[in-house]
Structure formats: structure tokens, C-alpha cells
Design an enzyme around this catalytic site. Structure first.
Site, short mmCIF file in Angstrom:
data_model
loop_
_atom_site.label_atom_id
_atom_site.label_comp_id
_atom_site.label_asym_id
_atom_site.label_seq_id
_atom_site.Cartn_x
_atom_site.Cartn_y
_atom_site.Cartn_z
N ASP A 4 -0.10 5.13 0.99
CA ASP A 4 -0.31 6.10 2.06
C ASP A 4 -0.43 5.40 3.41
O ASP A 4 -1.29 4.53 3.59
CB ASP A 4 -1.59 6.90 1.80
CG ASP A 4 -1.53 7.64 0.48
OD1 ASP A 4 -0.92 8.71 0.44
OD2 ASP A 4 -2.08 7.13 -0.52
N ASP A 44 0.87 -1.17 0.00
CA ASP A 44 0.00 0.00 0.00
C ASP A 44 0.92 1.23 0.00
O ASP A 44 2.10 1.12 0.32
CB ASP A 44 -0.88 -0.03 1.26
CG ASP A 44 -1.66 1.24 1.44
OD1 ASP A 44 -2.38 1.64 0.51
OD2 ASP A 44 -1.55 1.84 2.54
#
Length: 224
Positions: free
Chosen positions: A17, A15
């Protein structure tokens, strides 16, 4: 590839953020400046921490009062948010401490690596190219219209196919329940990180197989 160790996985999917990059202040600033201009209540950084992770459209919807959950309101605000973020995405965003060492270790092992984010695709690529420039990612994929966002596994499975790697041999690293659900739905190993935007309790409740509190803790986990 380092021949003295045996990698446990063939690839790592991250991922973005809250996992690779701390982008929260730039996101919350962009959101709040638009909300304030339009006369809506703004939110603290800590409140934004809970709202991010589902994509920019959903962030705007969550930030608005329930009475404003109307497409005629949310869509123009989304466009304004995107324009504002395009100006401020790199004001204070940076890789988390230890990410450089982790990515270097992945490269030494010869593992493929990818980014899968619910952030709009152009911003995902922009952030990766500028803030993670020393490292080459084999696949970078943000939210694209027509492809269901995480936790739907479609994007994760597309990444696996593009990597040429079976999902079961992929380590999926993320900081939210959305990520853990995505990893499990795609048949990848769900590794939760606690330095991001969500508490460990959420990660465990949504299927994390293991939690780590620093990027360095992932390095020994990569090899058998």
C-alpha cells in the site's frame, strides 16, 4: 537474465500500500463507514494517509478517540473493518503509474521479487492476485498472527530466507518510515518512494539510503 547488464541486487522486496498499489480511498472508505455506523468521528482521506502503514488493527486504534482505546471496543471494530474492506477492497485501488514497467524490467533482469505488507495476509494476497495479476511474485506475505508486524524485521528476514537470498543483496522498496526501519533492521538496502503516503523527509529521517519520485527511476538503479 539479460546478459548485457549486471544486476546490483538479487531480489526486490516491495511494500504494497502506497508503494505498488494506491489503495488509500478503499481503506479510508471502509474505515469511515464503520466509524460512522458506530457513532465515532470520521477522518479525511489525508488524515487516513498518515494513519495507514502499521496494520489494520493499529489503523482502527489510531482512528478512534483516545477514550475508546480499549480492546473491548477496538476488536469488534477491527472485525467490522475487515468485513467492510472485504466488500470494498477493489472499488478504486490500482497500481501506480509506472509500476507495470518497473515489474517488467525486474522480470527482464531475472530478479526475484516479493511483497511484504502490514495489511492482513489474505487481503495482501487478494490485492496482489487481482491487481498485479500479470506478474509472479516469488513470495507474498502480509501480516500474520504470531509474527511481529513491520518495522520488526522478522517478516523481512523470513521473506529473504524463502527467496534464498542474503538480506544484503535485497533492494527493499517502500513509502514509509516503517518500511525504512524494517529494511535497515533486516540489513537490506532501504529505497524510499515519494509517490505514496509519506513525505520524503520522513523516509530520510528513518534511514532511506535514496529517494525516488517515480517507479521508472528505480529501473536504472537495479543494475551496476
Amino acid at each position: 537474465m539479460n546478459q548485457s547488464v549486471t544486476p546490483k541486487f538479487s531480489a526486490v522486496v516491495f511494500d504494497m500500500d502506497g508503494t505498488l498499489l494506491d489503495t488509500l480511498h478503499d481503506i479510508s472508505h471502509s474505515l469511515n463507514s464503520v466509524l460512522e455506523e458506530e457513532g465515532y468521528p470520521t477522518h479525511t482521506v489525508e488524515a487516513c494517509r498518515v494513519m495507514v502503514g502499521f496494520g489494520m488493527r493499529e489503523l482502527v486504534r489510531k482512528a478512534l478517540p483516545e477514550s475508546a482505546h480499549d480492546e473491548a471496543i477496538t476488536e469488534p471494530l477491527l472485525k467490522k473493518m475487515q468485513a467492510r474492506y472485504a466488500e470494498h477492497w477493489n472499488d478504486s485501488s490500482r497500481p501506480y503509474d509506472g509500476i507495470a514497467e518497473l515489474l517488467d524490467a525486474i522480470d527482464r533482469l531475472g530478479l526475484k521479487k516479493a511483497i511484504l505488507s502490514n495489511k492482513p495476509d489474505r487481503f495482501t494476497r487478494q490485492c496482489a492476485e487481482a491487481l498485479l495479476e500479470p506478474w509472479k511474485f516469488d513470495v507474498i506475505m502480509g501480516f500474520r498472527e504470531g509474527i511481529a508486524p513491520k518495522p520488526d524485521p522478522t517478516g523481512a528476514l523470513m521473506v529473504a530466507e524463502e527467496l534464498g537470498v542474503q538480506p544484503a543483496s535485497i533492494l527493499y522498496v517502500g513509502d514509509s518510515g516503517v518500511d525504512m526501519k524494517t529494511a535497515n533492521a533486516a540489513g537490506m538496502y532501504p529505497l524510499g518512494v515519494t509517490w505514496g503516503y509519506r513525505p520524503g523527509e520522513e523516509l530520510l529521517a528513518t534511514g532511506a539510503a535514496k529517494l525516488v519520485s517515480t517507479p521508472e527511476e528505480i529501473i536504472p538503479f537495479l543494475t551496476a
